[in-house]
Design a protein around this motif. Structure first.
Motif, PDB file in Angstrom:
ATOM      1  N   VAL A 220     145.822  12.115  28.551  1.00 60.34           N
ATOM      2  CA  VAL A 220     145.710  11.848  26.719  1.00 60.34           C
ATOM      3  C   VAL A 220     147.041  11.701  25.903  1.00 60.34           C
ATOM      4  O   VAL A 220     147.818  11.998  26.727  1.00 60.34           O
ATOM      5  N   LYS A 221     146.653  11.254  24.733  1.00 58.62           N
ATOM      6  CA  LYS A 221     148.247  10.369  24.173  1.00 58.62           C
ATOM      7  C   LYS A 221     148.902  12.110  23.276  1.00 58.62           C
ATOM      8  O   LYS A 221     148.723  13.038  23.052  1.00 58.62           O
TER       9      LYS A 221
ATOM     10  N   ASP B 283     148.740  11.045  17.798  1.00 55.01           N
ATOM     11  CA  ASP B 283     148.247  10.376  17.835  1.00 55.01           C
ATOM     12  C   ASP B 283     148.894   9.379  16.660  1.00 55.01           C
ATOM     13  O   ASP B 283     149.156   8.933  15.712  1.00 55.01           O
TER      14      ASP B 283
ATOM     15  N   ASP C 160     148.397   4.907  16.954  1.00 54.23           N
ATOM     16  CA  ASP C 160     147.509   3.323  17.647  1.00 54.23           C
ATOM     17  C   ASP C 160     149.815   2.703  18.080  1.00 54.23           C
ATOM     18  O   ASP C 160     149.572   1.464  18.076  1.00 54.23           O
TER      19      ASP C 160
ATOM     20  N   THR D 143     146.919   1.436  23.306  1.00 57.75           N
ATOM     21  CA  THR D 143     146.688   1.690  24.288  1.00 57.75           C
ATOM     22  C   THR D 143     145.316   2.272  23.795  1.00 57.75           C
ATOM     23  O   THR D 143     145.108   2.607  22.695  1.00 57.75           O
ATOM     24  N   ALA D 144     144.387   2.540  24.609  1.00 58.84           N
ATOM     25  CA  ALA D 144     142.737   2.494  25.207  1.00 58.84           C
ATOM     26  C   ALA D 144     142.696   4.076  24.761  1.00 58.84           C
ATOM     27  O   ALA D 144     141.985   5.248  25.125  1.00 58.84           O
ATOM     28  N   ASN D 145     144.042   4.734  25.149  1.00 53.21           N
ATOM     29  CA  ASN D 145     144.182   6.318  26.216  1.00 53.21           C
ATOM     30  C   ASN D 145     143.831   6.834  24.006  1.00 53.21           C
ATOM     31  O   ASN D 145     144.671   6.591  22.957  1.00 53.21           O
ATOM     32  N   LYS D 146     143.409   8.389  24.520  1.00 52.93           N
ATOM     33  CA  LYS D 146     142.440   9.410  23.644  1.00 52.93           C
ATOM     34  C   LYS D 146     144.151  10.183  22.868  1.00 52.93           C
ATOM     35  O   LYS D 146     144.348  11.059  23.376  1.00 52.93           O
ATOM     36  N   PHE D 147     143.710  11.036  22.146  1.00 47.98           N
ATOM     37  CA  PHE D 147     144.132  11.679  21.144  1.00 47.98           C
ATOM     38  C   PHE D 147     144.351  12.879  21.067  1.00 47.98           C
ATOM     39  O   PHE D 147     142.654  12.900  19.855  1.00 47.98           O
ATOM     40  N   VAL D 148     143.770  13.906  21.546  1.00 49.92           N
ATOM     41  CA  VAL D 148     143.794  15.149  21.166  1.00 49.92           C
ATOM     42  C   VAL D 148     144.954  16.360  20.651  1.00 49.92           C
ATOM     43  O   VAL D 148     145.394  16.636  21.732  1.00 49.92           O
TER      44      VAL D 148
ATOM     45  N   TYR E 123     143.065  20.720  22.246  1.00 47.05           N
ATOM     46  CA  TYR E 123     142.997  20.811  24.397  1.00 47.05           C
ATOM     47  C   TYR E 123     143.225  22.125  24.994  1.00 47.05           C
ATOM     48  O   TYR E 123     142.505  22.125  26.102  1.00 47.05           O
TER      49      TYR E 123
ATOM     50  N   ASP F 222     139.501  21.701  27.218  1.00 49.30           N
ATOM     51  CA  ASP F 222     139.928  21.313  28.472  1.00 49.30           C
ATOM     52  C   ASP F 222     141.048  22.117  29.418  1.00 49.30           C
ATOM     53  O   ASP F 222     140.351  22.091  30.827  1.00 49.30           O
TER      54      ASP F 222
END
Length: 333
Positions: free
Chosen positions: A83-84, A87, A89, A92-97, A102, A106
């Motif tokens: 994940v990123k 936070d 942009d 990329t399509a990678n998500k941030f948590v 997290y 997770d």
């Protein structure tokens, strides 16, 4: 084989099946002779799920199937750390948590899975830094977050393995070595993967140097290889979704022969390191990708997985490293 200690052969079972159905995965691995596997994606009857998304009923079904097929889980092939880091942009399509969330959700789930399947090892990654920035600039933040993950794993008797991979902060062996030195926790070790380095444009000699950098923190190895004659130097950002050019471990640019010759002498030290962490020994996880790979997995098929397994065994024989496959005697147990 008479070498002692030996390496323990394992593999990402989801690569071996035409579908991700558990019975296909386990039948392929058992036929090859493996007794361990790393769990990542699996279909237990309710569609393909990542190990993190399995429910209690599916976990119990898999536990029974492990007994039926004579398999043990060597490690949880989790996506932790993919994940990123920030936070931002970056295209990329990678998500941030948020990291607190997290760690609480997770990472805790990944530890739950390790406990449920009797594994002592948990595979993970070093977070995506903003595309276009230097990974070195983010080591302190990554080390802080990984220190907390290592603490969470250690509290439950587990070890977090940090895999070297393109586009992440820990994209080279030297960067992983720097991260490991800052974390400085026995519950965080590193995972060498030669193809993940070679695909960034490193030569075999350079891949070998990255392996050497990782030895002080090394835990286990992923085995796949890479050969792209079109590469002409360092690739700063790898297109993971179109990754190809993966080959069996005896024919690529990942310097496996030289690495295994060195590993043979290092095995007693590494074996003790892993046993001290509660693992059964030093694992080599087949992750061949011989029919292609991507950001969160790859595919080989039962034939491709068998070809990759035989290539690794031939290399181990050639470099005089001991290993064990199922034998007729094992059927009597």
């Amino acid at each position: 084989m008479n070498s002692a200690p030996i390496v323990l052969l394992s593999g990402f079972a989801d690569e071996s099946a035409l579908s991700k159905q558990a019975n296909e995965q386990f039948a392929a691995l058992a036929a090859i002779g493996l007794e361990y596997y790393s769990i990542r994606f699996v279909d237990v009857g309710n569609g393909i799920k990542n190990v993190m998304a399995l429910d209690e009923t599916e976990i119990k079904m898999l536990q029974q199937m492990h007994a039926d097929y004579g398999l043990k889980v060597s490690s949880i092939g989790s996506p932790i750390g993919k994940v990123k880091l920030l936070d931002i942009d970056d295209g990329t399509a990678n998500k941030f948590v948020p990291f607190d969330q997290y760690l609480r959700e997770d990472v805790s789930i990944a530890c739950d899975r390790a406990e449920a399947f009797g594994a002592k090892l948990l595979r993970g990654f070093s977070f995506y830094h903003p595309k276009g920035t230097a990974p070195e600039d983010h080591i302190d933040r990554v080390a802080d977050q990984l220190s907390q993950i290592a603490e969470a794993c250690d509290a439950r008797g587990l070890t977090f393995g940090l895999e070297v991979e393109a586009n992440l902060v820990g994209q080279t062996g030297h960067l992983l070595a720097d991260i490991a030195a800052k974390v400085n926790h026995p519950a965080m070790l590193t995972i060498f993967d030669g193809a993940n380095i070679a695909m960034q444009g490193f030569t075999p000699d350079q891949v070998y140097a990255e392996y050497q950098a990782m030895k002080p923190s090394l835990g286990w190895l992923h085995i796949k290889d890479y050969s792209d004659p079109g590469l002409r130097g360092r690739v700063e950002h790898v297109d993971e979704e179109s990754a190809s050019h993966f080959v069996p471990a005896d024919r690529g640019d990942s310097a496996h022969e030289a690495i295994l010759r060195d590993l043979r002498e290092f095995l007693p030290t590494l074996h003790q390191r892993m046993v001290d962490r509660g693992a059964d020994g030093v694992f080599m996880d087949l992750e061949p990708h011989v029919r292609g790979g991507g950001q969160f997995g790859g595919f080989s098929g039962p034939d491709g997985f068998g070809i990759a397994a035989r290539a690794l065994c031939n290399l181990l024989d050639y470099t005089q490293i001991g290993y064990q496959l199922r034998t007729f005697e094992s059927l009597q147990d």
